[in-house]
Enzyme design. Structure first.
Site, mmCIF file in Angstrom:
data_model
loop_
_atom_site.group_PDB
_atom_site.id
_atom_site.type_symbol
_atom_site.label_atom_id
_atom_site.label_comp_id
_atom_site.label_asym_id
_atom_site.label_seq_id
_atom_site.Cartn_x
_atom_site.Cartn_y
_atom_site.Cartn_z
ATOM 1 N N LYS A 99 47.227 48.981 35.789
ATOM 2 C CA LYS A 99 46.916 48.242 34.565
ATOM 3 C C LYS A 99 47.939 48.520 33.473
ATOM 4 O O LYS A 99 48.711 49.477 33.546
ATOM 5 C CB LYS A 99 45.495 48.563 34.107
ATOM 6 C CG LYS A 99 44.466 47.846 34.979
ATOM 7 C CD LYS A 99 43.056 47.998 34.500
ATOM 8 C CE LYS A 99 42.131 47.195 35.431
ATOM 9 N NZ LYS A 99 40.717 47.458 35.138
ATOM 10 N N ARG A 132 38.791 51.945 41.963
ATOM 11 C CA ARG A 132 39.319 50.635 42.387
ATOM 12 C C ARG A 132 40.837 50.700 42.293
ATOM 13 O O ARG A 132 41.375 50.822 41.196
ATOM 14 C CB ARG A 132 38.736 49.536 41.491
ATOM 15 C CG ARG A 132 39.153 48.121 41.889
ATOM 16 C CD ARG A 132 38.511 47.101 40.968
ATOM 17 N NE ARG A 132 38.902 45.749 41.332
ATOM 18 C CZ ARG A 132 40.014 45.175 40.921
ATOM 19 N NH1 ARG A 132 40.849 45.818 40.132
ATOM 20 N NH2 ARG A 132 40.306 43.946 41.300
HETATM 21 C C1 8Y4 Z 1 48.214 44.830 36.763
HETATM 22 C C2 8Y4 Z 1 47.307 45.287 37.672
HETATM 23 C C3 8Y4 Z 1 47.769 44.126 35.667
HETATM 24 C C4 8Y4 Z 1 45.977 45.072 37.493
HETATM 25 C C5 8Y4 Z 1 46.413 43.886 35.494
HETATM 26 C C6 8Y4 Z 1 45.529 44.342 36.409
HETATM 27 C C7 8Y4 Z 1 38.419 45.831 37.360
HETATM 28 C C8 8Y4 Z 1 37.683 44.981 38.176
HETATM 29 C C9 8Y4 Z 1 39.599 44.098 37.738
HETATM 30 C C10 8Y4 Z 1 37.840 47.064 36.954
HETATM 31 C C11 8Y4 Z 1 35.905 46.420 38.230
HETATM 32 C C12 8Y4 Z 1 43.179 44.202 37.045
HETATM 33 C C13 8Y4 Z 1 38.039 42.732 39.189
HETATM 34 C C14 8Y4 Z 1 41.999 43.521 36.516
HETATM 35 N N1 8Y4 Z 1 39.635 45.267 37.101
HETATM 36 N N2 8Y4 Z 1 36.432 45.253 38.611
HETATM 37 N N3 8Y4 Z 1 38.438 43.885 38.398
HETATM 38 N N4 8Y4 Z 1 36.575 47.305 37.423
HETATM 39 N N5 8Y4 Z 1 34.670 46.735 38.632
HETATM 40 N N6 8Y4 Z 1 44.225 44.016 36.215
HETATM 41 O O1 8Y4 Z 1 38.404 47.871 36.215
HETATM 42 O O2 8Y4 Z 1 43.184 44.802 38.083
HETATM 43 S S1 8Y4 Z 1 40.881 42.907 37.741
#
Ligand code: 8Y4
Length: 265
Positions: free
Chosen positions: A204, A238
């Site tokens: 993230k 996750r």
């Molecule tokens: C780079 C990598 C940029 C990842 C943005 C991201 C969560 C989730 C997501 C979380 C739960 C993401 C579906 C966002 N994050 N579900 N989902 N908890 N339960 N962004 O933190 O990975 S998607």
């Protein structure tokens, strides 16, 4: 929990899966690397992302879920906020509903309750399109906890037993770097009635901000963050990088004698 991103704008798995085969292979590889849960997502929740129709989301997720179910004993999680997809996924053998909206969509509580699936309730301030514009809290830890408490009570009232619930502070969902760091420091204080906590920090932007790295280069920072979360009480992590995270957790477990240290359930 390994992330299986089934969106065309896939940000960290190298783009759209041409068919279901590469997605299946990726899912099975993550299971072999030690993922107990595979999280299938067909709707991008990255900041600024546009919503997708239920038909589009269904066509991204269900074919993979249907082919994956007979090939693994891993817990299969469906990342959706749409009641229609919750029902369809449960019928196709999903075990867990991972809802970044915490079952606030109309009909979602009922769909989740009737599915028999476990449910991950995540906190988010605002909505994906605008949530990162100006996140504001007086006390981020108590506000996240209060939100989750309200959603736990809504689930209980809908007939979802505590044994089916997982809590998630929602790192990056309407939070500044400081908010995310405060939540990570005080993760244990978010817990409600001993329910397990899931932490999603992998790749993230907070990792990017801290390390100055682009998404694919955030593996080491993400592993460090995952380990911090485990030490601070997270039961489920996750992650995109399963093998690296599993190794880190094995080291933690060897030192502490448990997933997150002695004295935890
Ligand atoms: C780079 C990598 C940029 C990842 C943005 C991201 C969560 C989730 C997501 C979380 C739960 C993401 C579906 C966002 N994050 N579900 N989902 N908890 N339960 N962004 O933190 O990975 S998607």
């Amino acid at each position: 929990m390994g992330v299986l991103n089934l969106t065309p704008d896939s940000f960290s798995d190298g783009g759209h899966y041409a068919g279901t085969d590469p997605a299946l292979a990726r899912a099975l590889a993550m299971a072999a690397e030690g993922a107990a849960i595979i999280d299938l997502g067909g709707e991008s929740t990255r900041p600024g992302a546009a919503p997708v129709t239920v038909e589009e989301e269904r066509s991204r997720v269900l074919p993979v879920l249907e082919r994956l179910r007979p090939r693994t004993r891993a817990i299969l999680s469906i990342d959706t906020r749409k009641p229609e997809l919750m029902r369809a996924a449960a019928a196709a053998g999903a075990d867990l509903i991972n809802d970044v909206y915490a079952l606030r969509a109309p009909g979602a509580l009922e769909a989740a309750a009737e599915s028999g699936c476990a449910v991950c309730l995540m906190h988010m301030q605002g909505e994906p399109r605008t949530m990162q514009r100006a996140p504001q809290y007086t006390d981020v830890v108590s506000e996240v906890r209060a939100f989750l408490k309200e959603r736990v009570e809504a689930c209980r009232a809908a007939g979802i037993a505590d044994e089916r619930l997982v809590l998630d502070p929602g790192f990056g969902f309407g939070k500044t770097l400081e908010h995310n760091l405060t939540l990570l420091r005080h993760l244990e204080e978010v817990r409600i009635d001993g329910l397990p906590i899931l932490a999603g920090l992998s790749r993230k932007s907070m990792i990017g901000t801290i390390t100055g790295k682009l998404s694919e280069e955030r593996v080491h920072g993400s592993v460090a963050a995952a380990l911090m979360a485990a030490q601070n009480g997270a039961r489920i992590l996750r992650v995109h990088d399963v093998a690296a995270t599993v190794d880190a957790l094995k080291v933690l477990q060897a030192v502490t004698g448990g997933p997150g240290g002695p004295g935890r359930q």
